[in-house]
Scaffold this active site. Structure first.
Site, PDB file in Angstrom:
ATOM      1  N   SER A 197     -11.474 -13.924 -21.744  1.00 11.22           N
ATOM      2  CA  SER A 197     -11.018 -13.547 -23.084  1.00 11.22           C
ATOM      3  C   SER A 197     -11.614 -12.210 -23.498  1.00 11.22           C
ATOM      4  CB  SER A 197     -11.464 -14.637 -24.057  1.00 11.22           C
ATOM      5  OG  SER A 197     -11.320 -14.197 -25.379  1.00 11.22           O
ATOM      6  N   THR A 231     -12.894 -11.766 -26.080  1.00 10.40           N
ATOM      7  CA  THR A 231     -14.063 -12.103 -26.882  1.00 10.40           C
ATOM      8  C   THR A 231     -15.355 -11.624 -26.200  1.00 10.40           C
ATOM      9  OG1 THR A 231     -15.034 -13.862 -28.205  1.00 10.40           O
ATOM     10  CG2 THR A 231     -14.460 -14.458 -25.981  1.00 10.40           C
ATOM     11  N   TYR A 282     -18.406 -21.112 -27.214  1.00  7.96           N
ATOM     12  CA  TYR A 282     -17.137 -20.906 -26.500  1.00  7.96           C
ATOM     13  C   TYR A 282     -17.125 -19.534 -25.841  1.00  7.96           C
ATOM     14  CZ  TYR A 282     -12.328 -19.561 -25.599  1.00  7.96           C
ATOM     15  OH  TYR A 282     -11.202 -19.087 -24.983  1.00  7.96           O
ATOM     16  N   LYS A 288     -17.151 -18.068 -21.570  1.00  5.71           N
ATOM     17  CA  LYS A 288     -16.302 -17.093 -20.858  1.00  5.71           C
ATOM     18  C   LYS A 288     -17.181 -16.051 -20.160  1.00  5.71           C
ATOM     19  CE  LYS A 288     -12.580 -19.186 -21.787  1.00  5.71           C
ATOM     20  NZ  LYS A 288     -11.928 -19.957 -20.717  1.00  5.71           N
ATOM     21  N   TYR A 347      -7.773 -12.118 -21.694  1.00  3.11           N
ATOM     22  CA  TYR A 347      -6.604 -12.107 -22.585  1.00  3.11           C
ATOM     23  C   TYR A 347      -6.992 -11.547 -23.941  1.00  3.11           C
ATOM     24  CZ  TYR A 347      -5.520 -16.212 -19.576  1.00  3.11           C
ATOM     25  OH  TYR A 347      -5.352 -17.098 -18.547  1.00  3.11           O
ATOM     26  N   LEU A 388      -4.041 -17.003 -36.331  1.00  9.17           N
ATOM     27  CA  LEU A 388      -3.169 -16.411 -37.345  1.00  9.17           C
ATOM     28  C   LEU A 388      -1.695 -16.818 -37.215  1.00  9.17           C
ATOM     29  CD1 LEU A 388      -2.842 -14.395 -39.685  1.00  9.17           C
ATOM     30  CD2 LEU A 388      -2.501 -12.598 -37.973  1.00  9.17           C
TER      31      LEU A 388
HETATM   32  P1  NAD Z   1      -4.701 -25.255 -24.197  1.00 10.81           P
HETATM   33  O1  NAD Z   1      -5.708 -26.115 -24.861  1.00 10.81           O
HETATM   34  O2  NAD Z   1      -3.322 -25.243 -24.734  1.00 10.81           O
HETATM   35  O3  NAD Z   1      -4.624 -25.632 -22.644  1.00 10.81           O
HETATM   36  C1  NAD Z   1      -5.726 -26.141 -21.916  1.00 10.81           C
HETATM   37  C2  NAD Z   1      -5.254 -27.382 -21.157  1.00 10.81           C
HETATM   38  O4  NAD Z   1      -6.336 -27.872 -20.364  1.00 10.81           O
HETATM   39  C3  NAD Z   1      -4.813 -28.515 -22.076  1.00 10.81           C
HETATM   40  O5  NAD Z   1      -3.553 -28.983 -21.672  1.00 10.81           O
HETATM   41  C4  NAD Z   1      -5.898 -29.575 -21.902  1.00 10.81           C
HETATM   42  O6  NAD Z   1      -5.381 -30.883 -22.045  1.00 10.81           O
HETATM   43  C5  NAD Z   1      -6.399 -29.288 -20.491  1.00 10.81           C
HETATM   44  N1  NAD Z   1      -7.810 -29.656 -20.253  1.00 10.81           N
HETATM   45  C6  NAD Z   1      -8.898 -29.306 -20.983  1.00 10.81           C
HETATM   46  N2  NAD Z   1     -10.015 -29.848 -20.452  1.00 10.81           N
HETATM   47  C7  NAD Z   1      -9.618 -30.561 -19.349  1.00 10.81           C
HETATM   48  C8  NAD Z   1     -10.312 -31.354 -18.384  1.00 10.81           C
HETATM   49  N3  NAD Z   1     -11.630 -31.554 -18.444  1.00 10.81           N
HETATM   50  N4  NAD Z   1      -9.577 -31.923 -17.389  1.00 10.81           N
HETATM   51  C9  NAD Z   1      -8.245 -31.767 -17.309  1.00 10.81           C
HETATM   52  N5  NAD Z   1      -7.546 -31.035 -18.206  1.00 10.81           N
HETATM   53  C10 NAD Z   1      -8.220 -30.427 -19.211  1.00 10.81           C
HETATM   54  O7  NAD Z   1      -5.311 -23.769 -24.159  1.00 10.81           O
HETATM   55  P2  NAD Z   1      -4.591 -22.381 -23.851  1.00 10.81           P
HETATM   56  O8  NAD Z   1      -4.429 -21.651 -25.128  1.00 10.81           O
HETATM   57  O9  NAD Z   1      -3.421 -22.592 -22.977  1.00 10.81           O
HETATM   58  O10 NAD Z   1      -5.757 -21.646 -23.066  1.00 10.81           O
HETATM   59  C11 NAD Z   1      -5.846 -21.714 -21.655  1.00 10.81           C
HETATM   60  C12 NAD Z   1      -7.090 -20.980 -21.197  1.00 10.81           C
HETATM   61  O11 NAD Z   1      -7.064 -19.633 -21.677  1.00 10.81           O
HETATM   62  C13 NAD Z   1      -8.401 -21.568 -21.693  1.00 10.81           C
HETATM   63  O12 NAD Z   1      -9.363 -21.424 -20.676  1.00 10.81           O
HETATM   64  C14 NAD Z   1      -8.754 -20.694 -22.868  1.00 10.81           C
HETATM   65  O13 NAD Z   1     -10.138 -20.670 -23.111  1.00 10.81           O
HETATM   66  C15 NAD Z   1      -8.262 -19.355 -22.387  1.00 10.81           C
HETATM   67  N6  NAD Z   1      -7.944 -18.406 -23.460  1.00 10.81           N
HETATM   68  C16 NAD Z   1      -7.046 -18.766 -24.427  1.00 10.81           C
HETATM   69  C17 NAD Z   1      -6.766 -17.869 -25.456  1.00 10.81           C
HETATM   70  C18 NAD Z   1      -5.806 -18.248 -26.558  1.00 10.81           C
HETATM   71  O14 NAD Z   1      -5.805 -17.544 -27.579  1.00 10.81           O
HETATM   72  N7  NAD Z   1      -4.989 -19.264 -26.429  1.00 10.81           N
HETATM   73  C19 NAD Z   1      -7.376 -16.616 -25.472  1.00 10.81           C
HETATM   74  C20 NAD Z   1      -8.262 -16.273 -24.459  1.00 10.81           C
HETATM   75  C21 NAD Z   1      -8.540 -17.179 -23.439  1.00 10.81           C
HETATM   76  C1  UD1 Z   2      -9.357 -15.749 -31.544  1.00  7.26           C
HETATM   77  C2  UD1 Z   2     -10.494 -16.614 -31.059  1.00  7.26           C
HETATM   78  C3  UD1 Z   2     -11.296 -15.877 -30.022  1.00  7.26           C
HETATM   79  C4  UD1 Z   2     -10.383 -15.385 -28.900  1.00  7.26           C
HETATM   80  C5  UD1 Z   2      -9.344 -14.464 -29.508  1.00  7.26           C
HETATM   81  C6  UD1 Z   2      -8.409 -13.893 -28.451  1.00  7.26           C
HETATM   82  C7  UD1 Z   2     -11.053 -18.030 -32.950  1.00  7.26           C
HETATM   83  C8  UD1 Z   2     -11.953 -18.262 -34.122  1.00  7.26           C
HETATM   84  N1  UD1 Z   2     -11.316 -16.939 -32.188  1.00  7.26           N
HETATM   85  O1  UD1 Z   2      -9.925 -14.772 -32.391  1.00  7.26           O
HETATM   86  O2  UD1 Z   2     -12.276 -16.702 -29.476  1.00  7.26           O
HETATM   87  O3  UD1 Z   2     -11.138 -14.671 -27.966  1.00  7.26           O
HETATM   88  O4  UD1 Z   2      -8.595 -15.218 -30.465  1.00  7.26           O
HETATM   89  O5  UD1 Z   2      -7.508 -14.821 -28.015  1.00  7.26           O
HETATM   90  O6  UD1 Z   2     -10.148 -18.800 -32.684  1.00  7.26           O
HETATM   91  N2  UD1 Z   2      -6.666 -14.510 -39.798  1.00  7.26           N
HETATM   92  C9  UD1 Z   2      -6.385 -14.632 -41.137  1.00  7.26           C
HETATM   93  N3  UD1 Z   2      -6.074 -15.865 -41.616  1.00  7.26           N
HETATM   94  C10 UD1 Z   2      -6.015 -16.984 -40.822  1.00  7.26           C
HETATM   95  C11 UD1 Z   2      -6.290 -16.850 -39.443  1.00  7.26           C
HETATM   96  C12 UD1 Z   2      -6.614 -15.588 -38.959  1.00  7.26           C
HETATM   97  O7  UD1 Z   2      -6.432 -13.641 -41.894  1.00  7.26           O
HETATM   98  O8  UD1 Z   2      -5.742 -18.069 -41.332  1.00  7.26           O
HETATM   99  C13 UD1 Z   2      -6.993 -13.178 -39.266  1.00  7.26           C
HETATM  100  C14 UD1 Z   2      -8.369 -13.105 -38.637  1.00  7.26           C
HETATM  101  O9  UD1 Z   2      -9.332 -12.740 -39.573  1.00  7.26           O
HETATM  102  C15 UD1 Z   2      -8.144 -12.028 -37.564  1.00  7.26           C
HETATM  103  C16 UD1 Z   2      -6.674 -12.182 -37.175  1.00  7.26           C
HETATM  104  O10 UD1 Z   2      -6.058 -12.901 -38.240  1.00  7.26           O
HETATM  105  O11 UD1 Z   2      -8.322 -10.774 -38.125  1.00  7.26           O
HETATM  106  C17 UD1 Z   2      -6.473 -12.943 -35.882  1.00  7.26           C
HETATM  107  O12 UD1 Z   2      -7.196 -14.157 -35.957  1.00  7.26           O
HETATM  108  P1  UD1 Z   2      -7.176 -15.252 -34.780  1.00  7.26           P
HETATM  109  O13 UD1 Z   2      -5.779 -15.636 -34.485  1.00  7.26           O
HETATM  110  O14 UD1 Z   2      -8.139 -16.315 -35.150  1.00  7.26           O
HETATM  111  O15 UD1 Z   2      -7.685 -14.431 -33.496  1.00  7.26           O
HETATM  112  P2  UD1 Z   2      -9.101 -13.745 -33.221  1.00  7.26           P
HETATM  113  O16 UD1 Z   2      -9.840 -13.490 -34.459  1.00  7.26           O
HETATM  114  O17 UD1 Z   2      -8.828 -12.538 -32.388  1.00  7.26           O
END
Ligand code: NAD
Ligand code: UD1
Length: 343
Positions: free
Chosen positions: A125, A127, A150, A154, A178, A201
């Site tokens: 991420s 992050t 969290y 990463k 990402y 958001l």
């Molecule tokens: P998600 O929660 O939708 O998908 C994760 C899946 O993994 C789920 O289906 C869950 O049931 C499964 N899972 C979790 N723990 C498990 C376990 N112990 N055994 C088997 N299955 C398990 O999340 P996502 O948004 O698709 O994210 C996927 C990956 O990308 C994660 O590693 C997350 O940290 C990373 N990531 C997500 C975002 C985002 O904004 N969505 C941003 C940066 C990184």
């Molecule tokens: C999220 C994750 C972060 C991850 C990143 C990239 C959280 C708390 N953090 O952060 O770990 O690495 O995505 O995928 O989930 N906002 C509002 N109102 C809301 C929600 C959000 O104003 O109700 C604003 C936030 O202040 C921010 C923006 O929208 O400025 C995006 O927020 P969010 O979707 O939570 O993403 P990240 O802050 O980037």
């Protein structure tokens, strides 16, 4: 070629399974449904016409992980999505996050270490950069101390993979950092299904638009940005999914320049919270009820990717505009609520 996708029924995993199957890969999914639904499998079949192999179990069970790799010795690549991802919850339950996001990673790498050759893609991420000193953010930007357990999983996850690759020449890995994935598949057969009140958001916006939430709180408009709200790099989940296929192909075809590489995945364009709201209003034709409130603790002011390395080295570029991404998120929200009203 058989590819294991852990967490393949989750948000990003399910979109990636679709792209893998479209490219002819045989996919096997492991998911414990802790944050997803079995109905997603039908969504994948509905789009691709192919049913991936699905095994439902918890990857924290090391014996089951070992047994899986013994039964599927022909797995040539792993895309590891399975993890817990709620930042707030990770502060409350750090050990759950360290076990699920790092313990499981170790179990999988231990199995891959035994193989003659294996390719591994890790969901990281942006992050890890925290508030970067320079924008756009390149892969060389320093990793900053994590704001949450969290975020720390990463950073440490990347270090575990890097250290393992150093001593395991038969293992090739890519960590994908990402930026902010949003939107849904254009077929509206799969999309994001946040449990409870969304923290992010875009799902909060679409749920407000559909009337499930009364009002969006905009966390601060006194930041040093043009309109005072924070800036992020919102990337369409289908573009993101396609990048995973590119990364996997790079490893399978031995095009990698070292056995551990890192790529940013973003659009390269920063959008403010107000710009996202306006985009939603444009594509939905609805006025969004929102209110400016205090800043959210821990928010970085601006984060958007330098996409040069992904564009030139990986040969991948995100295509969708912010409006297209928001439109797909809105289409998906309407579909989800319609099926809820029917059932
Ligand atoms: P998600 O929660 O939708 O998908 C994760 C899946 O993994 C789920 O289906 C869950 O049931 C499964 N899972 C979790 N723990 C498990 C376990 N112990 N055994 C088997 N299955 C398990 O999340 P996502 O948004 O698709 O994210 C996927 C990956 O990308 C994660 O590693 C997350 O940290 C990373 N990531 C997500 C975002 C985002 O904004 N969505 C941003 C940066 C990184
Ligand atoms: C999220 C994750 C972060 C991850 C990143 C990239 C959280 C708390 N953090 O952060 O770990 O690495 O995505 O995928 O989930 N906002 C509002 N109102 C809301 C929600 C959000 O104003 O109700 C604003 C936030 O202040 C921010 C923006 O929208 O400025 C995006 O927020 P969010 O979707 O939570 O993403 P990240 O802050 O980037």
């Amino acid at each position: 070629m058989k590819i294991l996708v852990t967490g393949g029924l989750g948000y990003i995993g399910s979109h990636t399974v679709v792209e893998l199957q479209n490219e002819g890969f045989e996919v096997v999914i492991i998911d414990n449904l802790s944050n997803s639904s079995i109905a997603v499998l039908d969504g994948i079949v509905g789009i691709t016409g192919k049913r991936p192999i699905f095994e439902e179990f918890d990857l924290r069970d090391k014996t089951k992980v070992q047994d899986f790799f013994a039964r599927h010795s022909d797995v040539g690549g792993v895309i590891h999505f399975a993890a817990s991802k709620a930042v707030g919850e990770s502060v409350e339950k750090p050990l759950l996050y360290y076990e699920n996001n790092l313990g499981v990673l170790v179990y999988i790498l231990q199995e891959l270490e035994k193989k003659k050759g294996a390719s591994f893609i890790f969901s990281s991420s942006c992050t890890v950069y925290g508030q970067a000193d320079e924008l756009p953010i390149t892969e060389n930007a320093p990793v900053k101390p994590a704001e949450s357990p969290y975020g720390n999983t990463k950073q440490v996850g990347e270090e575990i993979i890097r250290d393992t690759c150093k001593v395991t020449p038969n293992l090739k890995a890519i960590a994908l950092r990402y930026f902010n994935p949003i939107g849904a598949h254009p077929s509206v057969k799969i999309g994001e299904l946040p449990l409870g009140v969304p923290q992010n958001l875009v799902p909060f916006i679409t749920q407000t638009g559909i009337g499930l939430r009364e009002r969006l709180s905009v966390f601060g408009d006194d930041y040093p940005t043009e309109d005072g709200t924070c800036i992020r790099d919102y990337i369409h989940v289908v573009d993101l999914a396609k990048a995973h296929v590119k990364a996997l192909q790079r490893l399978l075809q031995n095009e990698n320049s070292s056995n551990y590489e890192v790529f940013n995945l973003g659009t390269g364009k920063g959008s403010s919270v107000l710009e996202v709201i306006h985009s939603f209003e444009r594509v939905s034709g609805k006025k969004l009820n929102y209110k400016i409130v205090d800043r959210r603790e821990g928010d970085v002011i601006q984060a958007y990717a330098d996409t040069k390395k992904a564009n030139e080295v990986l040969g991948w570029k995100s295509k969708s505009t912010l409006d297209e991404s928001l439109k797909s998120a809105w289409d998906w929200e309407q579909k989800v609520r319609m099926s809820h009203t029917k059932s």
